[in-house]
Design an enzyme around this catalytic site. Structure first.
Site, mmCIF file in Angstrom:
data_model
loop_
_atom_site.group_PDB
_atom_site.id
_atom_site.type_symbol
_atom_site.label_atom_id
_atom_site.label_comp_id
_atom_site.label_asym_id
_atom_site.label_seq_id
_atom_site.Cartn_x
_atom_site.Cartn_y
_atom_site.Cartn_z
ATOM 1 N N ASP A 31 0.856 -1.191 0.000
ATOM 2 C CA ASP A 31 0.000 0.000 0.000
ATOM 3 C C ASP A 31 0.895 1.245 0.000
ATOM 4 O OD1 ASP A 31 -3.233 0.345 1.274
ATOM 5 O OD2 ASP A 31 -1.969 2.082 0.844
ATOM 6 N N LEU A 74 -6.706 -4.821 -4.443
ATOM 7 C CA LEU A 74 -7.664 -3.759 -4.111
ATOM 8 C C LEU A 74 -7.073 -2.363 -4.271
ATOM 9 C CD1 LEU A 74 -8.841 -6.344 -2.554
ATOM 10 C CD2 LEU A 74 -10.030 -4.684 -1.141
ATOM 11 N N THR A 93 -2.602 4.625 -11.989
ATOM 12 C CA THR A 93 -2.691 3.570 -10.977
ATOM 13 C C THR A 93 -3.627 2.457 -11.437
ATOM 14 O OG1 THR A 93 -2.383 5.235 -9.281
ATOM 15 C CG2 THR A 93 -3.248 3.119 -8.551
ATOM 16 N N TYR A 147 -12.509 6.385 -14.799
ATOM 17 C CA TYR A 147 -12.412 5.378 -13.746
ATOM 18 C C TYR A 147 -13.066 4.083 -14.208
ATOM 19 C CZ TYR A 147 -13.100 3.223 -9.148
ATOM 20 O OH TYR A 147 -13.112 2.366 -8.080
#
Ligand code: UDP
Length: 320
Positions: A31, A74, A93, A147
């Site tokens: 993360d 995730l 990302t 997105y």
């Protein structure tokens, strides 16, 4: 099992980590703490390995995936507010970063759970939304749809690799909320309104407030994710993971005011004021939950009021 959770310090990811730890799996978190934070991992502190890095770093991703048996992906740029504010960051990302994770799973033959989104369906008017339904998106000049498009590329990529042996499943989340939701309200209407209500500030309702969402308690979101990621019957399959109880934003605002005992009033804000010119919203969003029920035996069961109660308890404990 050795499990890698990308985005494991995030709001949903950290709940997944807690569950995996409770199930005695050996968990590594990757993360970059962009929207996640270490406090989210307090419950599992000392029991997980935390790697603070980005999924854009393909060498780190490759190394961690190689060491894992299964991967829950995730990590993502999330929140409509963030996407509209920094479309490039989110796109990088959500395309390049996700590609790194998917390709490492292919290379090392690891099982992959890809977290996707109900935003995939865009502004379709067909309700409920079934996994094989058409996607309806607006122009590329509307940043929001980037997105949906990026996540769709990830799904396509994973599905294409599945034809070459990748063991993968996809979950599409529907408006998850619960403890650890980001109180800065970077996207979620629930976080935003809880913060406003507890500060006795006006609750901002975008547009006329008749738009609907199906709010899904994070415990349910995580249960659906776990089942899809661990059950071999889920391989190659896409699942909606959400509650199918539909709520208008007006009703959500009224419920939050009632439950918090707030003196707040509702304030209508135009989409343009909040997100800039040319913004498009999704008018309704309701999942078809049958596939998850049939294949995974999963049904989101926590009512909105119950979930809000639990979220409020957590909020009051952590925001003093
Ligand atoms: N929304 C709102 N007030 C807020 C934040 C969001 O009325 O303070 C609306 C938003 O315009 C959308 C819905 O609530 O219609 C859900 O927004 P959110 O950003 O939580 O998620 P989305 O489902 O749009 O991805």
């Amino acid at each position: 099992m050795r499990v890698l959770v990308t985005g494991g310090a995030g709001y949903i990811g950290s709940h997944l980590v807690d569950r995996l730890v409770a199930l005695r799996h050996e968990v590594t978190v990757l993360d970059n703490l962009s929207t996640g934070n270490l406090a989210n991992l307090d419950q599992s502190r000392g029991q997980v390995r935390m790697v603070e890095n980005t999924i854009l770093n393909d060498r780190v991703v490759d190394k961690l995936v190689r060491r894992a048996d299964t991967v829950f992906h995730l990590a993502a740029g999330v929140g409509v507010g963030n996407i509209v504010k920094d479309p490039l960051g989110a796109l990088r990302t959500n395309t390049r970063g996700a590609e790194n994770v998917i390709e490492a799973c292919v290379k090392h033959e690891r099982r992959l759970l890809l977290a996707s989104t109900s935003e995939i369906y865009g502004k379709t008017s067909k309700m409920p939304m079934s996994e094989d339904d058409d996607r309806v998106l607006g122009s590329t000049t509307v940043a929001r749809w980037g997105y949906s498009t990026a996540k769709a590329i990830d799904e396509h990529l994973a599905l294409a690799y599945a034809q070459h042996g990748l063991r993968m499943s996809v979950v599409r989340y529907f408006n998850s909320f619960g403890p650890r939701i980001d109180s800065r309200g970077y996207g979620s209407v629930v976080a935003n309104m809880l913060r406003q209500a507890l500060a006795n500030e006006p609750l901002t309702v975008h547009g006329d407030g008749t738009q609907t969402r199906c709010f899904t308690y994070v415990g349910d979101t995580v249960e659906g994710t776990l089942r899809a990621g661990l059950d071999s019957r889920a391989e190659g399959v896409i699942f909606n993971v959400g509650n199918d109880r539909e709520t208008t934003i007006n009703d959500l605002a009224a419920l939050i005011i009632e439950m918090t005992g707030s003196r707040s009033v509702v304030q209508r804000v135009s989409y343009e004021e909040r997100y800039g010119k040319g913004f498009e919203d999704t008018k309704r969003r309701v999942p078809d939950v049958r596939r998850a029920a049939e294949v995974l035996g999963f049904r989101a069961g926590v009512e909105l009021r119950d979930g809000l109660e639990r979220t409020l308890q957590w909020w009051r404990l952590t925001h003093r």
